[in-house]
Design a protein around this motif. Structure first.
Motif, PDB file in Angstrom:
ATOM      1  N   ARG A 154     -10.742   4.717  -0.651  1.00 23.85           N
ATOM      2  CA  ARG A 154      -9.274   4.933  -0.646  1.00 23.85           C
ATOM      3  C   ARG A 154      -8.715   6.133  -1.570  1.00 23.85           C
ATOM      4  O   ARG A 154      -7.334   6.335  -1.286  1.00 23.85           O
ATOM      5  CB  ARG A 154      -8.360   3.484  -1.045  1.00 23.85           C
ATOM      6  CG  ARG A 154      -8.646   2.299   0.011  1.00 23.85           C
ATOM      7  CD  ARG A 154      -8.216   1.153  -0.750  1.00 23.85           C
ATOM      8  NE  ARG A 154      -8.961   0.679  -1.922  1.00 23.85           N
ATOM      9  CZ  ARG A 154      -8.257  -0.288  -2.967  1.00 23.85           C
ATOM     10  NH1 ARG A 154      -7.497  -0.917  -2.392  1.00 23.85           N
ATOM     11  NH2 ARG A 154      -8.952  -0.452  -4.211  1.00 23.85           N
ATOM     12  N   TYR A 155      -9.422   6.577  -2.409  1.00 28.09           N
ATOM     13  CA  TYR A 155      -8.792   7.632  -3.319  1.00 28.09           C
ATOM     14  C   TYR A 155      -9.864   8.766  -3.515  1.00 28.09           C
ATOM     15  O   TYR A 155     -11.205   8.700  -3.291  1.00 28.09           O
ATOM     16  CB  TYR A 155      -8.484   6.693  -4.818  1.00 28.09           C
ATOM     17  CG  TYR A 155      -8.051   5.399  -4.703  1.00 28.09           C
ATOM     18  CD1 TYR A 155      -6.585   5.355  -4.165  1.00 28.09           C
ATOM     19  CD2 TYR A 155      -8.702   4.283  -5.122  1.00 28.09           C
ATOM     20  CE1 TYR A 155      -6.358   4.185  -4.169  1.00 28.09           C
ATOM     21  CE2 TYR A 155      -8.129   2.960  -5.112  1.00 28.09           C
ATOM     22  CZ  TYR A 155      -7.073   2.974  -4.556  1.00 28.09           C
ATOM     23  OH  TYR A 155      -6.359   1.732  -4.342  1.00 28.09           O
TER      24      TYR A 155
ATOM     25  N   ASP B 109      -4.501   9.661  -4.874  1.00 28.55           N
ATOM     26  CA  ASP B 109      -4.273   9.371  -3.459  1.00 28.55           C
ATOM     27  C   ASP B 109      -5.192  10.341  -2.528  1.00 28.55           C
ATOM     28  O   ASP B 109      -4.923  11.158  -2.682  1.00 28.55           O
ATOM     29  CB  ASP B 109      -2.871   9.046  -2.819  1.00 28.55           C
ATOM     30  CG  ASP B 109      -2.620   8.413  -1.532  1.00 28.55           C
ATOM     31  OD1 ASP B 109      -2.752   9.139  -0.444  1.00 28.55           O
ATOM     32  OD2 ASP B 109      -2.599   7.032  -1.395  1.00 28.55           O
TER      33      ASP B 109
ATOM     34  N   GLY C 224       1.494   2.524  -5.287  1.00 27.20           N
ATOM     35  CA  GLY C 224       2.016   3.694  -4.709  1.00 27.20           C
ATOM     36  C   GLY C 224       3.125   4.091  -5.485  1.00 27.20           C
ATOM     37  O   GLY C 224       3.835   5.356  -5.228  1.00 27.20           O
TER      38      GLY C 224
ATOM     39  N   TYR D 267      -2.039   1.357  -7.604  1.00 25.91           N
ATOM     40  CA  TYR D 267      -2.270   0.726  -6.409  1.00 25.91           C
ATOM     41  C   TYR D 267      -0.919   0.502  -5.327  1.00 25.91           C
ATOM     42  O   TYR D 267      -1.253   0.550  -4.176  1.00 25.91           O
ATOM     43  CB  TYR D 267      -3.128  -0.525  -6.585  1.00 25.91           C
ATOM     44  CG  TYR D 267      -4.243  -0.561  -7.236  1.00 25.91           C
ATOM     45  CD1 TYR D 267      -4.917   0.585  -7.230  1.00 25.91           C
ATOM     46  CD2 TYR D 267      -4.589  -1.614  -8.280  1.00 25.91           C
ATOM     47  CE1 TYR D 267      -6.245   0.566  -8.112  1.00 25.91           C
ATOM     48  CE2 TYR D 267      -5.878  -1.618  -9.148  1.00 25.91           C
ATOM     49  CZ  TYR D 267      -6.548  -0.444  -8.973  1.00 25.91           C
ATOM     50  OH  TYR D 267      -7.771  -0.370  -9.724  1.00 25.91           O
TER      51      TYR D 267
ATOM     52  N   THR E 286       0.894  -1.290  -0.047  1.00 23.71           N
ATOM     53  CA  THR E 286      -0.067  -0.096   0.118  1.00 23.71           C
ATOM     54  C   THR E 286       0.928   1.463   0.142  1.00 23.71           C
ATOM     55  O   THR E 286       2.237   1.174   0.129  1.00 23.71           O
ATOM     56  CB  THR E 286      -0.848   0.071   1.318  1.00 23.71           C
ATOM     57  OG1 THR E 286       0.254  -0.039   2.312  1.00 23.71           O
ATOM     58  CG2 THR E 286      -1.786  -1.373   1.458  1.00 23.71           C
ATOM     59  N   TYR E 287       0.163   2.449  -0.088  1.00 24.72           N
ATOM     60  CA  TYR E 287       0.905   3.614  -0.080  1.00 24.72           C
ATOM     61  C   TYR E 287       1.734   3.878   1.173  1.00 24.72           C
ATOM     62  O   TYR E 287       2.829   4.469   1.377  1.00 24.72           O
ATOM     63  CB  TYR E 287      -0.014   4.861  -0.464  1.00 24.72           C
ATOM     64  CG  TYR E 287       0.511   6.101  -0.410  1.00 24.72           C
ATOM     65  CD1 TYR E 287       1.334   6.617  -1.470  1.00 24.72           C
ATOM     66  CD2 TYR E 287       0.313   6.798   0.715  1.00 24.72           C
ATOM     67  CE1 TYR E 287       1.897   7.921  -1.167  1.00 24.72           C
ATOM     68  CE2 TYR E 287       0.790   8.294   0.635  1.00 24.72           C
ATOM     69  CZ  TYR E 287       1.618   8.747  -0.293  1.00 24.72           C
ATOM     70  OH  TYR E 287       2.069   9.795  -0.094  1.00 24.72           O
TER      71      TYR E 287
ATOM     72  N   ASP F  79       1.289   8.264  -8.633  1.00 20.04           N
ATOM     73  CA  ASP F  79       0.451   9.170  -7.818  1.00 20.04           C
ATOM     74  C   ASP F  79      -1.039   9.266  -8.530  1.00 20.04           C
ATOM     75  O   ASP F  79      -1.641   9.810  -7.709  1.00 20.04           O
ATOM     76  CB  ASP F  79       1.153  10.307  -7.435  1.00 20.04           C
ATOM     77  CG  ASP F  79       2.167  10.206  -6.639  1.00 20.04           C
ATOM     78  OD1 ASP F  79       2.007   9.287  -5.633  1.00 20.04           O
ATOM     79  OD2 ASP F  79       3.280  10.786  -6.612  1.00 20.04           O
TER      80      ASP F  79
ATOM     81  N   LYS G 134       1.920  15.991  -0.319  1.00 19.54           N
ATOM     82  CA  LYS G 134       1.587  14.525   0.194  1.00 19.54           C
ATOM     83  C   LYS G 134       1.951  14.143   1.571  1.00 19.54           C
ATOM     84  O   LYS G 134       3.035  14.536   2.062  1.00 19.54           O
ATOM     85  CB  LYS G 134       2.569  13.561  -0.790  1.00 19.54           C
ATOM     86  CG  LYS G 134       2.048  12.109  -0.807  1.00 19.54           C
ATOM     87  CD  LYS G 134       3.063  11.220  -1.491  1.00 19.54           C
ATOM     88  CE  LYS G 134       3.128  11.658  -2.919  1.00 19.54           C
ATOM     89  NZ  LYS G 134       3.886  10.747  -3.733  1.00 19.54           N
TER      90      LYS G 134
END
Length: 709
Positions: A424-425, A662, A404, A402, A27-28, A407, A698
């Motif tokens: 999630r987004y 994200d 990460g 997905y 994951t990110y 972006d 971010k």
């Protein structure tokens, strides 16, 4: 027995491995824990590489994406679509209008007069409040003056009647009568209409400028009249834009930006050696004059309503690309300085601008890296670096998003329903400012026949393309204007899906199906190749659908997918194609000169299909010169109708775009008191969600936002 067990077990192990790979995508959050630098990098992905990084030379989207970060224009549009200053702090728009004095024409109430007396009379008339209709008509005139008679000689070329391959010079002596110059505080396209009411209905039309021309060669009357209209116009509009430039702006190499860079950029565009596709935008310019290092004056030859918008063009550094610099580069590389030009310069792969990001590295078909410019005039971006990766497969892009490693992700039509509500987004969507089409090379048979082009469009079920390929994420389109504007003619119906009607059109054009079912004419089968770029699954699907639809009506079509740079540089730019699938990203302005005017059909120009139509040309010019919105809309609707009838393109659809980002990317702003405020990213009126990109940040985790955020 062991072999049998292995064979039975192998598929099971493979399935388990694939399932584990699918569900174990870092994951990110996991990635940023292991690599904190990802919080300071923005990574974008593209299906195709850039071609060259020079805003006056490139014409593809990938190059433009990078150029918009490296270079800066004088102006752009704000979130409400109004023009705002960038390298220009402010600007002033005015006009100088001229007309020849018709000293033999009797002016009502005044009689025949010379220039001096006419100028005095106009000045008094403009100030005469006793007759309010006169000052109202000339309300924008701030000064009236006389330009004395003058003589000059110019040279034109004509075909030598004794040798067809030879040109001969014609010396034209121009004995211009006096002119009246009107200075206006804004552009007024009706000023000569007002003067006609004042001076008399035929004051301008009765004057024949060719009588003031003399040539040293015999010239036919039509040619002489055309030269006179060009060299000695009876009336002349000269709109003016005076830009006041922002001080203390620097290029990435530290050199200070000034008005000479603006003039150099204009000159570079107009230099025929450079083959700039932007020439059409700046051809109406008469002169670009540097007033001082922070002031530049642009004078136009004629009315040109899109003028201000063209100065969003990225400005080039003159000190790195002027004649002296190019000659030095050519000598160092062992090349002939006489033929070496801007297109040959290494600058195009190592650009230097004064935008928010500094170019660092370009590895072809892999990535381009940029670093933030800490001396950017508006303040450095929050991101420290920008990485533009070439990922020519959409599935790979999706999986990398997905994980990460990139972006943002351009959601494909079949994924919209699933991803638009994914918590999630961040999700953004809108109707594109552009369209997808099939373009035909009108220089080649059978595309020179509009009946064939119409038949090709009628054979394709575009409604099914929108329904099944786009999963409903698109709308039919009938012509070249942005559908969200009133320039688009909503009254025109799209071509019907009618294979039988298409076959009837082909028969009418002389193409008859033979015993094998193929269309033939004069013993030649109707066949051609349809091409597009690889890596675009939607265009690939359209390629197959069009091929099958045309095969059903007896047309033998081959298809080919080409890598993006080859597709653009070798086939499109060099006009080496039969038919192609492409798309246009459009602006708000309705100026279609570059794409549709008949003068723009040479290699490296944007009317690469070779569309030529005199009525369309006339309307394109009228649209460019019209400042009245209602009249401009009417001209656009007429142009739309002509193009829809001629079908140089099969207009397919305007897409609905969707993108995900994200959820922990926000806009960060520092207040005057030093406090930091975070806010959500919102699209502008154009649907662009990247407008405030320089303020993006971010975060390691989602912040607590105030209700206003």
């Amino acid at each position: 027995m062991t072999t049998r067990r292995v064979l039975l077990l192998a598929p099971t192990l493979l399935i388990l491995f694939l399932l584990q790979s699918f569900f174990w995508v870092p994951t990110y959050e996991q990635q940023t824990r292991g690599n904190p630098d990802r919080l300071t990098q923005y990574v974008a992905a593209s299906l195709g590489d850039a071609s060259l990084l020079n805003p006056i030379l490139s014409s593809d989207a990938s190059s433009s994406n990078i150029e918009n970060l490296v270079f800066e224009g004088l102006i752009d549009r704000n979130e409400d679509l109004r023009f705002r200053g960038r390298l220009a702090e402010s600007w002033k728009i005015s006009e100088e209008a001229f007309f020849l004095v018709n000293s033999s024409y009797p002016i009502p109430g005044l009689g025949t007069v010379e220039a001096g007396r006419l100028a005095e009379w106009l000045t008094r008339a403009r100030q005469n409040t006793a007759t309010p209709q006169i000052p109202a008509a000339l309300s924008h005139v701030t000064a009236v003056e006389v330009i004395p008679p003058n003589n000059q000689t110019v040279i034109k070329q004509i075909q030598d009647p004794t040798a067809q391959a030879k040109k001969i010079d014609v010396h034209i002596r121009i004995a211009s009568p006096a002119r009246i110059k009107l200075t206006l505080d804004q552009v007024d396209q009706t000023v000569f209409d007002a003067l006609t009411r004042l001076l008399g209905q035929d004051y301008f039309t009765s004057l024949r400028p060719e009588r003031y021309l003399a040539t040293d060669q015999p010239i036919d009357q039509a040619t002489l009249s055309a030269w006179a209209a060009e060299l000695l116009p009876v009336t002349e509009h000269n709109p003016i834009i005076e830009f006041h430039l922002r001080p203390n702006v620097r290029f990435h190499d530290g050199h200070e930006f000034d008005a000479y860079d603006v003039k150099f950029t204009y000159d570079a565009i107009m230099n025929p050696k450079n083959l700039s596709p932007r020439i059409a935008d700046y051809e109406p310019v008469k002169i670009v004059e540097v007033i001082d290092p922070l002031k530049i004056k642009v004078v136009y030859k004629r009315l040109y309503s899109p003028a201000i918008g063209t100065w969003g063009m990225g400005i080039l550094p003159a000190h790195l690309l002027n004649d002296e610099a190019l000659a030095i580069e050519a000598s160092r590389r062992g090349l002939d300085p006489q033929v070496f030009c801007l297109r040959d310069s290494r600058f195009n792969r190592h650009p230097i601008g004064c935008g928010p990001f500094v170019f660092r590295k370009w590895k072809s078909d892999q990535y381009i890296t940029l670093d933030r410019f800490d001396r950017y005039w508006e303040g450095p971006p929050n991101y420290q670096s920008y990485i533009f990766r070439i990922v020519p497969d959409l599935l790979t892009q999706e999986m990398e998003f997905y994980a990460g490693t990139i972006d943002n992700y351009g959601v494909q039509p079949h994924q919209v329903e699933r991803l638009e509500s994914d918590p999630r987004y961040q999700h953004f969507s809108g109707t594109a400012f552009g369209y997808t089409y099939i373009g035909y090379n009108l220089r080649r048979k059978p595309f020179d026949d509009p009946r064939v082009r119409q038949a090709l469009g009628m054979a394709i079920n575009i409604k099914q393309i929108i329904e099944y390929v786009l999963h409903g994420q698109g709308e039919r389109i009938t012509g070249p204007f942005v559908t969200q504007t009133d320039f688009y003619n909503q009254q025109l119906a799209p071509l019907p899906y009618d294979p039988e009607g298409a076959q009837a059109l082909l028969r009418d054009a002389g193409w008859i199906r033979n015993a094998d079912g193929w269309c033939e004419k004069d013993g030649q089968r109707l066949q051609f190749t349809l091409i597009t770029n690889s890596g675009n699954d939607l265009r690939k699907a359209i390629l197959a659908i069009a091929q099958d639809a045309w095969k059903r009506i007896g047309i033998d079509v081959q298809t080919d997918l080409l890598e993006w740079s080859v597709f653009i540089q070798e086939r499109v730019n060099k006009l080496d194609f039969d038919a192609l699938i492409l798309g246009w990203q459009m602006g708000i302005e309705p100026d279609l000169y570059q794409i549709w005017h008949s003068s723009q059909t040479d290699p490296y120009e944007l009317n690469f299909v070779g569309f030529k139509n005199q009525k369309a040309d006339d309307l394109i010019i009228k649209i460019r010169q019209e400042y009245n919105h209602a009249k401009q809309v009417a001209y656009c609707h007429q142009l739309h109708e002509i193009i829809a009838r001629e079908q140089p393109y099969t207009f397919l659809y305007v897409g609905k775009w969707s993108a995900i980002l994200d959820k922990r990317i926000f806009i960060k702003e520092v207040q005057d008191n030093g406090s930091i405020v975070y806010s959500k990213i919102k699209p502008t009126k154009t649907g662009s969600y990247t407008f405030y990109f320089n303020k993006w940040i971010k975060l390691a985790q989602v912040p607590n936002l105030t209700p206003e955020g």
